[in-house]
Design a protein around this motif. Structure first.
Motif, PDB file in Angstrom:
ATOM      1  N   ALA A   2       0.835  -1.200   0.000  1.00  0.00           N
ATOM      2  CA  ALA A   2       0.000   0.000   0.000  1.00  0.00           C
ATOM      3  C   ALA A   2       0.870   1.250   0.000  1.00  0.00           C
ATOM      4  N   VAL A   3       2.018   1.150   0.602  1.00  0.00           N
ATOM      5  CA  VAL A   3       2.966   2.265   0.632  1.00  0.00           C
ATOM      6  C   VAL A   3       3.905   2.227  -0.565  1.00  0.00           C
ATOM      7  N   ALA A   4       4.353   1.012  -0.927  1.00  0.00           N
ATOM      8  CA  ALA A   4       5.386   0.902  -1.955  1.00  0.00           C
ATOM      9  C   ALA A   4       4.829   0.951  -3.371  1.00  0.00           C
ATOM     10  N   LEU A   7      -1.450  -6.022  -8.324  1.00  0.00           N
ATOM     11  CA  LEU A   7      -1.244  -6.250  -6.893  1.00  0.00           C
ATOM     12  C   LEU A   7      -2.451  -5.869  -6.040  1.00  0.00           C
ATOM     13  N   PRO A   8      -3.145  -4.752  -6.298  1.00  0.00           N
ATOM     14  CA  PRO A   8      -4.294  -4.411  -5.426  1.00  0.00           C
ATOM     15  C   PRO A   8      -5.401  -5.457  -5.387  1.00  0.00           C
ATOM     16  N   GLN A   9      -5.455  -6.373  -6.349  1.00  0.00           N
ATOM     17  CA  GLN A   9      -6.476  -7.421  -6.332  1.00  0.00           C
ATOM     18  C   GLN A   9      -6.315  -8.343  -5.125  1.00  0.00           C
ATOM     19  N   TYR A  10      -5.098  -8.378  -4.542  1.00  0.00           N
ATOM     20  CA  TYR A  10      -4.812  -9.284  -3.433  1.00  0.00           C
ATOM     21  C   TYR A  10      -4.655  -8.525  -2.105  1.00  0.00           C
ATOM     22  N   PHE A  11      -5.061  -7.249  -2.098  1.00  0.00           N
ATOM     23  CA  PHE A  11      -4.972  -6.450  -0.874  1.00  0.00           C
ATOM     24  C   PHE A  11      -6.149  -6.761   0.056  1.00  0.00           C
ATOM     25  N   ASP A  12      -5.926  -6.539   1.330  1.00  0.00           N
ATOM     26  CA  ASP A  12      -7.002  -6.473   2.319  1.00  0.00           C
ATOM     27  C   ASP A  12      -7.373  -4.996   2.452  1.00  0.00           C
TER      28      ASP A  12
END
Length: 1291
Positions: free
Chosen positions: A567-569, A590-595
């Motif tokens: 989220a930061v990187a 990558l955001p598809q696998y974020f909480d």
């Protein structure tokens, strides 16, 4: 001394006596009155000679002695509860069972041994019983021969192979009994030179039997007995070493403290141990040479596997005696076995040896000799063998890295990309051990460092280098999955990967190249996906499995860790690589696998804003479809109404779409102005904006921006002017398609008004017309896009739209008219069924590239599948599939699976219509052949043969259940007959109809008719035939003759396709009894009798003209001598000529009826002859079918040649092993030589050597004296495949 390694659970090692003697429980006096003496001596004194063997056979024990076992009375060696029954039940403690037998043996060893012998016989499945009389007076070979005679040969099953719960654990109980027996007898009874000699002799004899059950059971028993003796020998060796150390310690004491009595006792004990060791070695040598060296190359794979498994245990258990080249060579040779289970046992046996690094020095010669074979087994066709081979190489690698060369390692490296997950995981472990498990000493001081300075930094770089060198850049997910189990800590070090991408390199460190950075981002994405989804990539595994509680917790922890870090990187990474399309595409996933909840709970909203700004900039910079779709998916993942960040993301998305829609409307207005010719810059601006809108419309509902109107203007202008750039048209079609689909979703999910339905219906109809216009576009890409979208729209808006209770959508149902169906079919024929070289779809001219060819084929398959869906779901007429089905053989490699599945689905919908479609496709091919070659074509031409082969394939698709396809097959024949007689010959009825040859094709379906239906079809055929046709015998009428005969034939033809003489395929013919034909016309008995007499009269006065008949298909050239034909089956004549003498004139109708009856009888006689000939052929070919493997069989594999080759370079000085050739080789002398001889398929009484006209003249002059004698002369014309039959009747 090496401690005894572990062995399988089916054999129990001594636990208490590895270093000292335990109590001699196997032969101690029950009452405790006799003092126990030295080991083995008491037994040897009690040994009986051969002459004394039977003295105590019948109750030879003490009167009233314990002549019982397990509490059951024994009589003549047979007891109520026999050993076999006890072991089969498997419930009793095995040690108590053995103790009871030992007790019985101590009182009368002959009766006890008789029980043991019968135990082995019954365990083999033999119902015979060895009696005390047989035991006293017969040799082992005679007993085995007697038991073989009493063996139940009707059943091939025996306890070791039987199925069922009661036999499930029999093998383990059987092996446990043998192990416990030796363990309990190891201190006395096994040295009495009676029990073990008898048992070993019996098992050796049984193991050489040609009865598989005896051989299998006795080999297993002998090998387990050998394993138990090896354990005894190991214990003796340990005790000898202990005794020797005690003796040396006592002798080294000073004289005053030395105990001479103890020295004498130790010397005596060592002497006894040495004697016991010698006896055990003699027993093991007898078993090894008598059983193992013959059975390790047995004809049965299970027996070979048993031998190899046990020798591996011996070498591991007692390495000092068995781990040498004399025994290792058998494992090395057997690695070339043809059965996977045997090869698997070899590898598992070697794994137990290589696992112990102390044994490596003894394996050096073996490793150098058989290393190449082990490496090649990593590509074994059996996946289990390949997995174990890789694991064995991993152990070899751990024992010594110098053994495997770089080439050997590379052969294993590429297996990490295998589709079979166990193979890939094993290869991943090998790769990790080779490249990643080593750590320098200086790394120990920096273990706690993180990021770029962590020890994993170099390992990550190594992984990137390996991935790039493998040149399989689309398979990073496979590489990650292969190493996931063994290198989890490395693959989950995302902080290190992030540091390598963002931080500057340290002093002296080489920075990553652009290619390496792309590879690292791809690997990082794959590791994040694997951690978040917890299942292998597509192509590995059978699907998603249920996660355990521990796995779910690990999954949640990983997702939290991923979100907090990236989220930061992620905004920083996107800013750094914003211009690189490949890197940005992977990073945006990558955001598809974020909480997403962490954005709120972790106070990370400012990083979310930064991410949204970066995505917006990327949309404005890029026009690549992959990048734009990744941006669209990222917005879709972030726009989740369940999270509080939804409003923030939705506002950003709406602002972006507003700007894109306004820009598109403005550019389009300028672009479509009349009187001005648009330049390339305007076209590029319109295209780039349209691409962005289309990519977003795929995942987001943009209905409120009303994009249908502007796209319609654009497409209509393209149709009118014809100069619209192809990419603009393609994306405009796609965008309009999305508009309609989103409108349909809206009216389906919510309560829609009638106006909404009418508006959607109008838009859909207009859009279909536009797509139909673009089917004729000059650009191939535009036509393909229009075709694909049109097929999708027709499928979606077909009658299927009302299923599931959606009757309100009935106004939207759209059925294509005949013109649209024909245009869609024409597109398929023009763009799918083409040769590879003719496909010029690739704009860059790289069609010669293999990857481009595969991609083009994949595109064509998708086009064909789209149209076949319309057929399957009855969107288009089923008869349009005829043009698809006729391509089945020509394009089988490319589209065979799709066409076959379409046939199957259409048959499920309507069997009759499907059959009519199949015959229509054959008619179309036939007409095409006529147009190309004319009506006087050669029926042996490849084109006609290809149509016949296609008909045969079609017939096979109907399956074996004739009742289900009865009506369909009958309708197929009806249409085929009508087509054959449809075009009469302009030259008159004396010439065949123009399409008559089609009956030859139609005959391929005759075998699918029921017998009663054949008669019906035959009657229908007669309606099209004239009287003149039935009398024609020229070559041009052969198709009619062949088809009629196929309908007249009985049961034989139910399973055999009618094949013309020019056909050369070798289909299997099933044996069935000849049944009378059902098509014979009934006549009065008197008339039939007179006709028959007239027939004989005619045959006596004239010699018949030879008639050319078709050759039955032969399936083998190895023939038995055929059974002679019965006299009543003789050939009565084929289409006889009119007799030379004159008869009284008959009425025309009578002549016609007589001719028809004569024709019927001739046809029936031909059928009889053909049937007899088929049976003769089948009797010849049934040799290999009837010659099944008997219960008495060849028991040895031929391996002398291979052994001689593999013996080179092996130093065998430990043991002299004799490998005699098999003495039980059975030569199949009954087989005839392989030749093509008519005598091998026709009866000798019917077949005579043809010597020309001399015999004919002799026959006509009456030189053959037997007036009732008749002979048949036949020869095969191999050039054209016809059979000529001559009937010769002596005067």
């Amino acid at each position: 001394m090496i401690a005894a390694p572990e062995i399988p659970t089916d054999f129990t090692l001594l636990q208490e006596s590895e270093t000292h003697f335990s109590s001699d429980t196997d032969f101690e006096d029950i009452e405790g009155k006799n003092q126990k003496q030295g080991k083995g001596k008491t037994c040897k004194k009690g040994k009986k000679g051969p002459a004394e063997k039977g003295k105590s056979g019948n109750g030879g024990g003490k009167p009233g002695g314990p002549n019982r076992m397990n509490g059951h009375h024994q009589q003549n060696g047979v007891e109520n509860m026999m050993l076999f029954e006890v072991v089969k039940m498997g419930k009793s403690a095995m040690q108590s069972v053995v103790d009871d037998w030992i007790e019985s043996y101590k009182h009368d060893r002959d009766i006890a041994l008789l029980d043991l012998i019968n135990f082995f016989i019954q365990c083999s499945g033999c119902k015979g019983v060895v009696t005390a009389e047989m035991f006293r007076h017969m040799q082992n070979s005679e007993i085995i021969r007697k038991m073989t005679e009493e063996f139940d040969e009707d059943s091939g099953d025996y306890p070791l192979t039987m199925a069922g719960p009661q036999w499930k654990k029999f093998k383990s109980s059987f092996c446990e009994f043998i192990g416990v027996l030796v363990r309990q007898c190891q201190y006395s009874i096994i040295y009495d030179e009676y029990m073990m000699d008898t048992v070993i002799s019996l098992l050796t004899g049984l193991s050489d039997s040609q009865v598989r059950a005896f051989r299998h059971t006795s080999t297993l028993a002998a090998m387990k007995l050998m394993t138990a003796l090896v354990n005894v020998a190991l214990n003796l060796s340990i005790n000898m070493d202990n005794t020797q150390r005690q003796y040396e310690a006592e002798r080294n004491k000073i004289i005053g403290k030395r105990a001479n009595d103890r020295l004498e006792l130790l010397l005596q004990k060592r002497k006894e141990l040495q004697e016991n060791q010698d006896e055990i070695e003699n027993m093991m040598n007898a078993i090894f040479k008598g059983v193992f060296v013959h059975r390790y190359r047995d004809a049965i794979a299970e027996i070979r596997a048993i031998c190899i498994e046990e020798i591996g245990i011996w070498m591991k258990m007692y390495s000092d005696a068995f781990l040498n080249d004399s025994y290792l060579k058998y494992v090395g040779w057997t690695m070339h076995d043809k059965q996977g289970e045997v090869r698997l046992k070899c590898l598992t046996a070697l794994q137990g040896l290589y696992y112990n690094k102390e044994l490596n020095s003894k394996l050096e010669l073996f490793t150098s000799r058989f290393k190449d074979r082990i490496v090649s087994m990593t590509l074994d066709k059996e996946y289990d063998v390949a997995v174990q081979a890789i694991k064995l190489l991993t152990l070899v690698l751990q024992s010594s890295e110098e053994v495997l060369t770089a080439e050997d390692c590379e052969n294993v490296y590429h297996l990490v990309y295998s589709a079979h997950r166990p193979v890939a995981v094993a290869a991943g472990e090998f790769l990790y051990k080779k490249l990643f498990s080593r750590r320098d000493a200086e790394d120990d001081g920096i273990l706690k460092r993180r990021g770029r300075q962590s020890p994993n930094a170099n390992l990550v770089k190594t992984l990137v280098f390996f991935f790039l060198e493998s040149e399989l850049h689309e398979h990073a997910a496979y590489l990650v999955d292969s190493m996931w189990d063994c290198a989890t800590d490395l693959l989950k070090d995302w902080e290190c990967m992030n540091s390598l991408l963002l931080e500057e390199p340290l002093n002296g460190e080489e920075p990553l190249t652009d290619r390496q950075e792309s590879a690292l981002i791809e690997i990082m994405l794959c590791t994040i996906r694997q951690a978040a989804e917890c299942h292998p990539p597509v192509g590995r595994g059978t699907g998603k499995r249920v996660l355990t509680a521990k796995e779910k917790k690990t999954q949640l922890d990983d997702r939290t860790k991923i979100t907090e870090l990236f989220a930061v990187a992620l905004p920083q990474l996107l800013a750094k690589y914003s211009v690189d399309a490949e890197k940005v595409t992977n990073l945006l996933q990558l955001p598809q696998y974020f909480d997403l909840e962490i954005y709120t709970t972790g106070r990370l909203e400012k990083h979310l804003d930064a991410l949204l700004r970066q995505i917006r900039d990327i949309v404005e910079k890029h026009t690549d479809i992959d990048v734009l779709e990744a941006c669209s998916k990222t917005y879709h993942a972030l726009c989740n109404e369940e999270f509080t960040i939804f409003n923030r993301v939705d506002i950003a998305r709406s602002q972006l779409i507003d700007e894109l829609a306004d820009k598109f409307n403005r550019l389009l207005e300028d672009f479509l102005q009349e009187g001005e010719e648009p330049d390339e810059d305007d076209a590029y601006q319109v295209l780039s904006t349209l691409k962005r809108i289309t990519a977003f419309h795929n995942a987001h509902d943009l209905s409120r921006w009303d994009l249908f109107g502007c796209n319609y203007k654009l497409l209509k202008t393209g149709i009118e002017n014809g100069d619209m750039p192809e990419q603009i048209v393609i994306h405009a079609l796609q965008c309009t398609h999305y508009v309609i689909l989103w409108q349909l979703a809206k009216v389906t999910e919510s309560s829609s008004t009638k106006e909404d339905l009418l508006r959607l219906k109008k838009q859909m109809r207009v859009f279909c017309q536009i797509c139909q216009h673009y089917l004729t576009n000059v650009n191939t890409a535009v036509k393909e896009q229009a075709f694909t979208i049109l097929c999708d729209v027709l499928m979606i808006f077909s009658h299927q739209i009302m299923t599931g209770g959606r009757d309100m959508l009935e106004p939207l149902v759209y059925t294509p008219d005949s013109s649209l169906q024909s245009e869609l079919l024409s597109f398929i024929l023009d763009h799918v069924f083409i040769d590879q070289d003719d496909d010029n779809n690739s704009a860059d001219g790289q069609q010669d590239d293999e990857a481009s060819k595969i991609e083009a084929l994949h595109k064509r398959r998708n086009l064909l599948a789209a149209f076949c869906k319309l057929i399957v779901y009855t969107v288009v007429e089923m008869n349009t599939a005829a043009d698809i089905f006729k391509q089945y053989m020509k394009y089988y490699n490319d589209y065979g699976d799709i066409i076959k599945e379409t046939m199957s689905k259409t048959r499920q919908i309507d069997k009759i219509q499907c059959a009519k479609t199949l015959i229509l496709s054959l008619q179309q091919l036939f007409n095409e052949m006529i147009q190309e070659n004319g009506y006087n074509f050669d029926r042996s031409s490849p084109t006609f043969s290809g149509i016949k082969e296609l008909a045969r394939r079609f017939a096979l698709t109907f399956g074996l259940d004739q009742l289900k396809t009865r009506e369909a097959i009958a309708m197929l024949h009806k249409d085929g007959i009508e087509f054959a007689f449809k075009e009469p010959n302009p030259q008159g009825e004396s010439h065949p109809p123009l399409n008559l040859a089609f009956l030859d094709i139609l005959s391929e379906f005759s075998s699918k008719l029921l017998r009663q239906d054949k008669r019906t079809v035959y009657v229908y055929l007669e309606k099209f035939m004239t009287f003149q046709m039935s009398l024609r015998r020229e070559d041009v009428w052969l198709p009619l003759m062949s088809y009629r005969n196929s309908l007249l034939a009985g049961g034989d033809d139910d399973t055999m396709s009618v094949i013309s003489g020019i056909s050369s395929r070798g289909s299997t013919v099933r044996n069935k009894k000849t049944k009378p034909a059902t098509g014979k016309r009934k006549v009065p008995e008197a008339e039939e009798s007179s006709s028959s007499d007239s027939m004989w009269l005619n045959r006596e006065q004239s010699m018949h003209t030879p008639v050319m008949m078709q050759t039955p298909q032969l399936t083998s050239t190895i023939m038995r001598e055929p059974k002679r034909l019965r006299p009543d089956e003789n050939y009565m004549g084929v289409y006889p000529m009119q007799p030379e003498h004159h008869q009284a004139p008959l009425d025309y109708k009578q002549q016609e009826e007589a001719a028809r009856q004569q024709q019927e009888r001739a046809a029936m006689n031909y059928v009889k002859l053909r049937s007899n000939l088929q049976h003769a052929i089948r009797r010849g070919t049934s040799l290999m079918e009837d010659d099944e493997e008997p219960i008495v069989e060849d028991v040895m594999m031929s391996s002398e040649g291979r052994i001689e080759d593999l013996n080179e370079g092996m130093d065998f000085d430990t043991m002299d092993i004799d490998l005699p050739p098999s003495k039980n080789r059975r030569e199949r002398t009954e087989l005839k030589p392989d030749f093509f001889d008519p005598a091998s398929i026709m009866d000798e009484s019917l077949v005579q050597n043809y010597t020309g006209n001399n015999k004919l003249q002799q026959a006509s002059r009456g030189q053959y004296n037997n007036a009732s004698w008749e002979s048949w002369t036949a020869w095969w014309n191999l050039e054209d495949g016809y059979v000529f039959f001559y009937s010769i009747v002596a005067a």
